[in-house]
Design an enzyme around this catalytic site. Sequence first.
Site, PDB file in Angstrom:
ATOM      1  N   GLU A   1       1.706  -7.399  -2.460  1.00 37.05           N
ATOM      2  CA  GLU A   1       0.473  -8.629  -3.462  1.00 37.05           C
ATOM      3  C   GLU A   1      -0.829  -7.206  -3.277  1.00 37.05           C
ATOM      4  OE1 GLU A   1       0.459 -10.757  -5.644  1.00 37.05           O
ATOM      5  OE2 GLU A   1       2.679 -12.035  -4.993  1.00 37.05           O
TER       6      GLU A   1
ATOM      7  N   CYS B   1      -9.074  -9.909  -5.076  1.00 31.96           N
ATOM      8  CA  CYS B   1      -8.391  -8.919  -5.899  1.00 31.96           C
ATOM      9  C   CYS B   1      -7.603  -9.866  -6.971  1.00 31.96           C
ATOM     10  CB  CYS B   1      -6.845  -9.144  -4.955  1.00 31.96           C
ATOM     11  SG  CYS B   1      -6.058 -11.443  -5.103  1.00 31.96           S
TER      12      CYS B   1
HETATM   13  P1  NDP Z   1      -5.565  -4.108   3.455  1.00 33.05           P
HETATM   14  O1  NDP Z   1      -4.698  -3.167   2.873  1.00 33.05           O
HETATM   15  O2  NDP Z   1      -6.215  -2.511   4.128  1.00 33.05           O
HETATM   16  O3  NDP Z   1      -4.955  -4.151   4.741  1.00 33.05           O
HETATM   17  C1  NDP Z   1      -4.716  -5.662   4.500  1.00 33.05           C
HETATM   18  C2  NDP Z   1      -3.919  -5.988   6.057  1.00 33.05           C
HETATM   19  O4  NDP Z   1      -3.030  -5.059   6.200  1.00 33.05           O
HETATM   20  C3  NDP Z   1      -4.533  -5.780   7.093  1.00 33.05           C
HETATM   21  O5  NDP Z   1      -3.831  -7.209   7.962  1.00 33.05           O
HETATM   22  C4  NDP Z   1      -4.568  -4.888   7.629  1.00 33.05           C
HETATM   23  O6  NDP Z   1      -4.895  -4.850   9.102  1.00 33.05           O
HETATM   24  C5  NDP Z   1      -3.070  -4.754   7.532  1.00 33.05           C
HETATM   25  N1  NDP Z   1      -2.484  -3.079   7.629  1.00 33.05           N
HETATM   26  C6  NDP Z   1      -3.330  -1.964   7.664  1.00 33.05           C
HETATM   27  N2  NDP Z   1      -2.699  -0.621   7.990  1.00 33.05           N
HETATM   28  C7  NDP Z   1      -1.362  -0.987   7.981  1.00 33.05           C
HETATM   29  C8  NDP Z   1       0.644  -0.346   8.311  1.00 33.05           C
HETATM   30  N3  NDP Z   1      -0.354   0.314   8.344  1.00 33.05           N
HETATM   31  N4  NDP Z   1       0.599  -1.115   8.462  1.00 33.05           N
HETATM   32  C9  NDP Z   1       0.760  -2.623   8.191  1.00 33.05           C
HETATM   33  N5  NDP Z   1       0.277  -3.264   7.698  1.00 33.05           N
HETATM   34  C10 NDP Z   1      -1.130  -2.408   8.296  1.00 33.05           C
HETATM   35  O7  NDP Z   1      -6.867  -4.232   3.179  1.00 33.05           O
HETATM   36  P2  NDP Z   1      -8.032  -5.353   2.676  1.00 33.05           P
HETATM   37  O8  NDP Z   1      -7.687  -5.992   4.192  1.00 33.05           O
HETATM   38  O9  NDP Z   1      -9.008  -4.633   3.063  1.00 33.05           O
HETATM   39  O10 NDP Z   1      -8.154  -6.320   1.625  1.00 33.05           O
HETATM   40  C11 NDP Z   1      -8.745  -6.097   0.563  1.00 33.05           C
HETATM   41  C12 NDP Z   1      -7.901  -5.457  -0.180  1.00 33.05           C
HETATM   42  O11 NDP Z   1      -6.695  -6.807  -0.337  1.00 33.05           O
HETATM   43  C13 NDP Z   1      -8.255  -5.359  -1.976  1.00 33.05           C
HETATM   44  O12 NDP Z   1      -7.396  -4.102  -2.428  1.00 33.05           O
HETATM   45  C14 NDP Z   1      -7.473  -6.764  -2.608  1.00 33.05           C
HETATM   46  O13 NDP Z   1      -7.126  -6.245  -3.882  1.00 33.05           O
HETATM   47  C15 NDP Z   1      -5.872  -7.171  -2.046  1.00 33.05           C
HETATM   48  N6  NDP Z   1      -5.799  -8.286  -2.523  1.00 33.05           N
HETATM   49  C16 NDP Z   1      -4.526  -8.514  -2.963  1.00 33.05           C
HETATM   50  C17 NDP Z   1      -4.368  -9.838  -3.472  1.00 33.05           C
HETATM   51  C18 NDP Z   1      -2.615 -10.278  -4.120  1.00 33.05           C
HETATM   52  O14 NDP Z   1      -2.748 -11.300  -4.161  1.00 33.05           O
HETATM   53  N7  NDP Z   1      -2.703  -8.834  -4.985  1.00 33.05           N
HETATM   54  C19 NDP Z   1      -5.222 -11.293  -3.001  1.00 33.05           C
HETATM   55  C20 NDP Z   1      -6.551 -10.456  -1.854  1.00 33.05           C
HETATM   56  C21 NDP Z   1      -6.288  -8.967  -0.990  1.00 33.05           C
HETATM   57  P3  NDP Z   1      -6.119  -4.399   9.743  1.00 33.05           P
HETATM   58  O15 NDP Z   1      -7.184  -5.236   8.695  1.00 33.05           O
HETATM   59  O16 NDP Z   1      -6.239  -4.337  11.296  1.00 33.05           O
HETATM   60  O17 NDP Z   1      -6.079  -2.936   9.148  1.00 33.05           O
END
Ligand code: NDP
Length: 498
Positions: free
Chosen positions: A245, A279
Site C-alpha cells: 500500500e 495517502c
Molecule cells: P516510509 O516508506 O518512509 O516508511 C514506511 C515504513 O517502512 C516505516 O515503518 C519505515 O520505518 C519502514 N522502512 C523504512 N525503510 C525500510 C526498509 N528498507 N525495509 C522495510 N521497511 C522499511 O513511509 P512514511 O512512514 O513516510 O509514510 C508516508 C507514505 O506512506 C506516503 O507515501 C503515503 O502515501 C504512504 N501511505 C500509503 C497508504 C496506503 O494505504 N496506500 C496509507 C498511508 C500512507 P522508519 O519509519 O523507521 O524508517
Amino acid sequence: MTAVQVPGVPVVDNGLLISTNPATGAEAGRFPVSDPAGVAAAVRRAATAGDWWAGLGFAGRRDRLLRWRSTLARRIEELAALCHAETGKPVADAIVEVITAVEHIDWAARNARRVLGPRRVRSRLLLVEFGAHLEYQPYGVVGVIGPWNYPVFTPIGSAAYALAAGNAVVFKPSEYTPTVGQWLADTFAEVVPEHPVLQVVHGLGDVGAALCRSGVGKVAFTGSTATARKVMAACADSLTPVLLEAGGKDAMIVDDDADLDAAAEACVWGALTNAGQTCIGIERVYAVDAVHDRFVAKVVERAGRLTVGADGADIGPITMPSQVDVIRRHIDDAVARGGRAVLGGPEAVQPPFVHPTVLVDVPEDAAAVREETFGPTIVINRVSDVDEAVDRANAVRYGLGGSVFGRRRAVEAARRLRSGMTAINSTLSFAGMSTLPFGGTGESGFGRIHGDDGLREFGRAKAVTRRRAPSLMPAMTFERTPAQVARLVRTIKAIYGR
Ligand code: NDP
C-alpha cells in the site's frame, strides 16, 4: 544518533528509540530498539503463538477481536491523545481515525468465517465424480510495516484482517509513531494474554528490512513507493509474498453539474485533513471550465477560514520535518513555472506548520501535479470537459483513490479513473467502508486490505478434491484404454467444440 535535537525527529539514544511531538518537541515515548536477532526471536515466538491462535478457530478469534475493538472504542480519547502527542495531528482527526479502525476490527472479526472458512465448491461435468472444497488457511506469521501518518488506521487495516484470518502478527511501526504501535500491541495483549499473537518490534528502516528477511509468511507494507520497492526486493530473495500500500497523487474531478458548495467542502477536507498527510488525500483537482472560477472561490473561502497550530487548530504541524522541504519545493516550483497561489503560497511554509495553499494554472508536468506533496496544498486546474479531466487525472504513475463531483457523468468518470477506489460526491469515504477493498494500482502498489479481498489477502487458498465415484471417462491414469480416450475426445468436441 544522540538525544533529541529537532522536535519530531525520532532519535536512538542508548538503544532506545525516542519519539517526540513535532510541534513542541515533548517526548511521546521511548522503547528498546530491536535488531535482526531480536526480530528473528519475535518471529519465532509469533510462529508458536500463531499455531495457538489459529487453533482458536473463527469463533474464538472473533470473540477476542471484538473485545479488542471494545477496548479501542472505550479508550478512544486515550488513543487519540497519544496519536496527537506523537504526530501532532488534531485530536478530532485522531478520533475519526480510531473510529475507522474500530469499524474495521469489527467487520473483519465478524466476516472472517464467511469469507475464509471451508466451503463446498461445485464440480463441473468433466470431473463430476469429484467433490471440491475450498478454504483459506493462515500464513502463520504476517509482518506488518506501517507509516506514521495514520498510525492506528493503517496498521489495523492489515493487522485486524491478518489476525481474523488466523495469523500472528509482528508489527514494525514507523520510527515516528512507536508509542501508538506499542499501545495497540499492549491492549491486544490485555484481551489475548496467553500468547504474543500481536507483537511490536521498534526501530528504524533496518528493523523493517530485517522483518522482510525474517521468514514471515507474508509482508503487508504501507508506506512510500520508494520503500515499497525495497520491501519487494528484500522479499524477492525468499519469495515471501507482499502486499504493498504505497503513495498516491489522488485527483478530484468537478463537473459542470456538480453541487459546488458540497464539492468545495469535500475538497477542503479531503485535501487538508491531517495537514494533507494522507495517502488518499486530494492533491489535484480538475474543474471544468464552466464552474472552475466559482469552485476555486468557494475552496479559497473555506480553506482560508481554517486555523493552524499545535493545539485545538484545524491543521496541525507537518509530522516529519523533512517533508517541509518537499512541500516548499513543490510550491516554489509551481509558482516559478507560472502557477498562481490564490491562497497561501511560498510564505505559507512556516515550519513546523504549513498554512493551506491553493494553486491554480499549474503546468501538468510540475512536481506539484506529478509527485506526492503530502502537505496542505491543493492544485486546481481548468479543463474543458470530464474527458480531459479523466485523461489528466490518469496521467500520473500513481493510482490510489480519487473523487468525482457531478451528476450525469459521475459514475462513468469514476469507473474510468485509473485507481483502486473512487468516491462520488464525497472524498475518502471508501476508506471507512469496511465492506470494500482498499488498495491501488501502478506506483500506489498492489494487493488489497479491507473487505472480502482484504481477508483473502491474509489466507492461502487451499483446494481439496475428493473422489465421490469411479470415473466414467478415466483420463488421469495409465489404466485408460484407447477406446476411453476416443470417447473423451468425442465428449469434449460435443461439449466445447461447437
Ligand atoms: P516510509 O516508506 O518512509 O516508511 C514506511 C515504513 O517502512 C516505516 O515503518 C519505515 O520505518 C519502514 N522502512 C523504512 N525503510 C525500510 C526498509 N528498507 N525495509 C522495510 N521497511 C522499511 O513511509 P512514511 O512512514 O513516510 O509514510 C508516508 C507514505 O506512506 C506516503 O507515501 C503515503 O502515501 C504512504 N501511505 C500509503 C497508504 C496506503 O494505504 N496506500 C496509507 C498511508 C500512507 P522508519 O519509519 O523507521 O524508517
